[in-house]
Write a protein that holds these residues in place. Structure first.
Motif, PDB file in Angstrom:
ATOM      1  N   GLU A  90       0.827  -1.209   0.000  1.00  0.00           N
ATOM      2  CA  GLU A  90       0.000   0.000   0.000  1.00  0.00           C
ATOM      3  C   GLU A  90       0.861   1.259   0.000  1.00  0.00           C
ATOM      4  OE1 GLU A  90      -3.284   0.484  -0.406  1.00  0.00           O
ATOM      5  OE2 GLU A  90      -3.272  -1.673  -0.862  1.00  0.00           O
ATOM      6  N   GLN A  91       1.921   1.250   0.790  1.00  0.00           N
ATOM      7  CA  GLN A  91       2.812   2.417   0.832  1.00  0.00           C
ATOM      8  C   GLN A  91       3.464   2.655  -0.519  1.00  0.00           C
ATOM      9  OE1 GLN A  91       2.650   4.147   3.771  1.00  0.00           O
ATOM     10  NE2 GLN A  91       1.249   2.464   4.225  1.00  0.00           N
ATOM     11  N   LEU A  92       3.924   1.594  -1.138  1.00  0.00           N
ATOM     12  CA  LEU A  92       4.639   1.735  -2.406  1.00  0.00           C
ATOM     13  C   LEU A  92       3.716   2.168  -3.545  1.00  0.00           C
ATOM     14  CD1 LEU A  92       6.996  -1.380  -2.178  1.00  0.00           C
ATOM     15  CD2 LEU A  92       7.624   1.021  -1.901  1.00  0.00           C
ATOM     16  N   LYS A  93       2.444   1.825  -3.444  1.00  0.00           N
ATOM     17  CA  LYS A  93       1.477   2.259  -4.467  1.00  0.00           C
ATOM     18  C   LYS A  93       1.191   3.751  -4.372  1.00  0.00           C
ATOM     19  CE  LYS A  93      -1.151  -2.065  -5.008  1.00  0.00           C
ATOM     20  NZ  LYS A  93      -2.464  -2.716  -4.756  1.00  0.00           N
ATOM     21  N   VAL A  94       1.214   4.250  -3.139  1.00  0.00           N
ATOM     22  CA  VAL A  94       0.807   5.639  -2.896  1.00  0.00           C
ATOM     23  C   VAL A  94       1.976   6.610  -2.989  1.00  0.00           C
ATOM     24  CG1 VAL A  94      -0.142   7.208  -1.168  1.00  0.00           C
ATOM     25  CG2 VAL A  94      -1.154   4.930  -1.483  1.00  0.00           C
ATOM     26  N   GLU A  95       3.086   6.243  -2.413  1.00  0.00           N
ATOM     27  CA  GLU A  95       4.219   7.165  -2.288  1.00  0.00           C
ATOM     28  C   GLU A  95       5.091   7.131  -3.540  1.00  0.00           C
ATOM     29  OE1 GLU A  95       3.858   9.029   0.076  1.00  0.00           O
ATOM     30  OE2 GLU A  95       2.781   7.928   1.632  1.00  0.00           O
ATOM     31  N   LYS A  96       5.225   8.262  -4.195  1.00  0.00           N
ATOM     32  CA  LYS A  96       5.954   8.338  -5.465  1.00  0.00           C
ATOM     33  C   LYS A  96       7.403   8.800  -5.287  1.00  0.00           C
ATOM     34  CE  LYS A  96       2.165   7.098  -7.395  1.00  0.00           C
ATOM     35  NZ  LYS A  96       2.004   5.653  -7.728  1.00  0.00           N
ATOM     36  N   GLU A  97       7.753   9.194  -4.070  1.00  0.00           N
ATOM     37  CA  GLU A  97       9.119   9.690  -3.833  1.00  0.00           C
ATOM     38  C   GLU A  97      10.156   8.570  -3.820  1.00  0.00           C
ATOM     39  OE1 GLU A  97       6.224  12.616  -2.342  1.00  0.00           O
ATOM     40  OE2 GLU A  97       6.501  10.462  -1.987  1.00  0.00           O
ATOM     41  N   ILE A  98       9.700   7.338  -3.596  1.00  0.00           N
ATOM     42  CA  ILE A  98      10.624   6.206  -3.508  1.00  0.00           C
ATOM     43  C   ILE A  98      10.201   5.104  -4.470  1.00  0.00           C
ATOM     44  CG2 ILE A  98      11.381   6.645  -1.146  1.00  0.00           C
ATOM     45  CD1 ILE A  98       9.290   4.687  -0.178  1.00  0.00           C
ATOM     46  N   HIS A  99      11.170   4.276  -4.844  1.00  0.00           N
ATOM     47  CA  HIS A  99      10.927   3.183  -5.785  1.00  0.00           C
ATOM     48  C   HIS A  99      11.682   1.951  -5.312  1.00  0.00           C
ATOM     49  CE1 HIS A  99      10.616   0.849  -9.453  1.00  0.00           C
ATOM     50  NE2 HIS A  99      11.942   0.783  -9.528  1.00  0.00           N
ATOM     51  N   VAL A 100      11.022   0.795  -5.242  1.00  0.00           N
ATOM     52  CA  VAL A 100      11.661  -0.418  -4.765  1.00  0.00           C
ATOM     53  C   VAL A 100      12.435  -1.085  -5.902  1.00  0.00           C
ATOM     54  CG1 VAL A 100       9.547  -1.804  -5.075  1.00  0.00           C
ATOM     55  CG2 VAL A 100      11.381  -2.616  -3.576  1.00  0.00           C
ATOM     56  N   VAL A 101      13.736  -1.211  -5.700  1.00  0.00           N
ATOM     57  CA  VAL A 101      14.605  -1.853  -6.689  1.00  0.00           C
ATOM     58  C   VAL A 101      14.661  -3.358  -6.459  1.00  0.00           C
ATOM     59  CG1 VAL A 101      16.976  -1.998  -7.562  1.00  0.00           C
ATOM     60  CG2 VAL A 101      16.023   0.212  -6.906  1.00  0.00           C
ATOM     61  N   SER A 102      14.700  -3.747  -5.180  1.00  0.00           N
ATOM     62  CA  SER A 102      14.767  -5.181  -4.880  1.00  0.00           C
ATOM     63  C   SER A 102      14.073  -5.488  -3.569  1.00  0.00           C
ATOM     64  CB  SER A 102      16.217  -5.667  -4.826  1.00  0.00           C
ATOM     65  OG  SER A 102      16.807  -5.395  -3.565  1.00  0.00           O
ATOM     66  N   ILE A 103      13.682  -6.745  -3.436  1.00  0.00           N
ATOM     67  CA  ILE A 103      13.229  -7.294  -2.166  1.00  0.00           C
ATOM     68  C   ILE A 103      14.167  -8.456  -1.837  1.00  0.00           C
ATOM     69  CG2 ILE A 103      10.835  -6.540  -2.296  1.00  0.00           C
ATOM     70  CD1 ILE A 103      10.059  -9.149  -3.471  1.00  0.00           C
ATOM     71  N   PHE A 104      14.543  -8.571  -0.569  1.00  0.00           N
ATOM     72  CA  PHE A 104      15.538  -9.590  -0.242  1.00  0.00           C
ATOM     73  C   PHE A 104      15.372 -10.101   1.175  1.00  0.00           C
ATOM     74  CE2 PHE A 104      17.476  -5.723   1.303  1.00  0.00           C
ATOM     75  CZ  PHE A 104      18.430  -6.065   2.258  1.00  0.00           C
ATOM     76  N   SER A 105      16.078 -11.191   1.441  1.00  0.00           N
ATOM     77  CA  SER A 105      16.096 -11.784   2.774  1.00  0.00           C
ATOM     78  C   SER A 105      17.471 -12.405   2.974  1.00  0.00           C
ATOM     79  CB  SER A 105      14.983 -12.822   2.923  1.00  0.00           C
ATOM     80  OG  SER A 105      14.864 -13.237   4.278  1.00  0.00           O
ATOM     81  N   HIS A 106      17.674 -13.050   4.133  1.00  0.00           N
ATOM     82  CA  HIS A 106      18.993 -13.574   4.467  1.00  0.00           C
ATOM     83  C   HIS A 106      18.843 -14.951   5.099  1.00  0.00           C
ATOM     84  CE1 HIS A 106      23.104 -13.823   5.753  1.00  0.00           C
ATOM     85  NE2 HIS A 106      23.378 -12.544   5.481  1.00  0.00           N
ATOM     86  N   LEU A 107      19.570 -15.927   4.557  1.00  0.00           N
ATOM     87  CA  LEU A 107      19.555 -17.271   5.120  1.00  0.00           C
ATOM     88  C   LEU A 107      20.300 -17.297   6.452  1.00  0.00           C
ATOM     89  CD1 LEU A 107      20.277 -19.275   1.855  1.00  0.00           C
ATOM     90  CD2 LEU A 107      18.121 -19.252   3.130  1.00  0.00           C
TER      91      LEU A 107
END
Length: 369
Positions: free
Chosen positions: A149-166
């Motif tokens: 929801e935040q990423l749909k609304v807020e135009k100042e930021i853009h998600v390049v990647s999603i990640f996690s850590h084993l």
């Protein structure tokens, strides 16, 4: 490599290139590669390592904190830099230096968004981290709807990647746990991308993950310790080359008799006539007190010389009885012919700790490829 005249950490860039090519051979040609250069590039030389990785065409670099990223920008590094543990006090610096933060909680997300708005940013690149079992940093699976929801609304930021850590990629006895983490991340990433209507890069594998779980390489992998010559497995270590070699010299040789003691608190008592050598490095250089009293050794003229007595701030003493050596001769603490992992094991620790502990007062010598 020339003869050293003082305690020196030699950094072999040809070994770095070898390790990079080895790790790349384990993944698909199209998979992107992120090189982790935090903590002065695992105790070596962050700028020299980053420049070499940039030359080799690495896709991303990663640091722990903003200051590290700024040092790389000051050195002319242009490659995208992911800041793995950004702090709100550094958000202005992150944007000013074109660094890309990992956002890992609602509080951090909101704080960075506020700064991005104040700086009139548009689609500023950032990364979203999810916790899948390491329980260190990261949004939880239940946060996916909120993040979307935040990423749909807020135009100042853009998600390049999603990640996690084993959490335990090097331990095959924990394979079921690692596979559960991978499956959880797949579920999270599929859910988030569906809600966003876009497909950010995904990455989860660290060095041991690349070796053991290459099927989960997604669009990018990350490597830190493997680039520096250690793979958390003796078989993998044999395929890699240590980048850093810590060398020093003999400052003075002593001949002691039975019942004489060596060092602070008289921690070592000789049981016979012995020959000892004093070396100019100690716990202020990263050789902690845990390595004293026979827990670790150095190589002098190809022979093992155990550390005796307590490690001092600026010196260690080693037993060179039976070793043909003289003042000014070289001693190898770890490196090409003596594993940092082996050195660390005597004190029940790991290569990461001894490598990253080497003080900045120790001279660095870059061996170009």
């Amino acid at each position: 490599m020339g003869k050293i005249r003082e305690t020196t950490l030699q950094i072999d860039l040809s070994a770095l290139e070898h390790n990079y090519k080895y790790l790349r051979s384990k993944i698909a040609a199209e998979t992107k590669f992120l090189a982790v250069v935090k903590a002065f590039a695992y105790g070596s030389d962050m700028v020299a390592i980053a420049k070499k990785m940039e030359q080799l065409g690495v896709d991303y670099l990663a640091v722990a904190y903003a200051k590290e990223g700024s040092l790389l920008r000051d050195a002319g590094i242009k490659t995208p830099i992911l800041v793995l543990h950004p702090l709100p006090s550094n958000f202005d610096e992150i944007i000013d230096r074109c660094l890309e933060p990992s956002l890992y909680s609602r509080k951090i997300f909101k704080a960075f968004l506020e700064v991005a708005k104040a700086k009139h940013q548009k689609a500023y690149p950032m990364h979203i981290k999810f916790n899948t079992g390491l329980n260190r940093l990261g949004f939880n699976e239940t946060d996916v709807d909120w993040v979307a929801e935040q990423l749909k609304v807020e135009k100042e930021i853009h998600v390049v990647s999603i990640f996690s850590h084993l959490a335990a990629s090097e331990d095959l006895e924990e394979k079921s746990f690692s596979l559960d983490q991978i499956n959880t991340f797949k579920k999270i990433s599929e859910n988030l991308t569906e809600k966003l209507g876009s497909t950010p890069m995904r990455h989860m594998l660290n060095t041991s993950g690349i070796i053991n779980y290459a099927e989960a390489q997604f669009e990018m992998v990350r490597s830190g310790i493997g680039l520096y010559g250690y793979g958390n497995d003796a078989k993998i270590d044999a395929q890699l080359k240590p980048v850093a070699s810590l060398k020093t010299i003999i400052s003075q040789i002593h001949h002691i008799e039975a019942n004489e003691t060596v060092g602070y608190n008289r921690a070592f008592t000789s049981n016979s006539s012995r020959k000892t050598a004093t070396l100019p490095l100690g716990h202020a250089d990263g050789i902690g007190r845990q390595y004293g009293n026979g827990k670790a050794s150095v190589l002098i003229n190809g022979k093992k010389a155990p550390i005796i007595g307590n490690v001092c701030m600026d010196m260690i003493m080693v037993d060179v009885t039976g070793i043909d050596c003289q003042e000014g001769d070289e001693a190898l603490v770890f490196g090409q012919n003596k594993s940092a992992e082996g050195f660390a094991q005597g004190a029940k620790t790991i290569s990461y700790e001894i490598l990253t502990a080497i003080s900045q007062r120790v001279k660095r010598e870059i061996i170009a490829s």
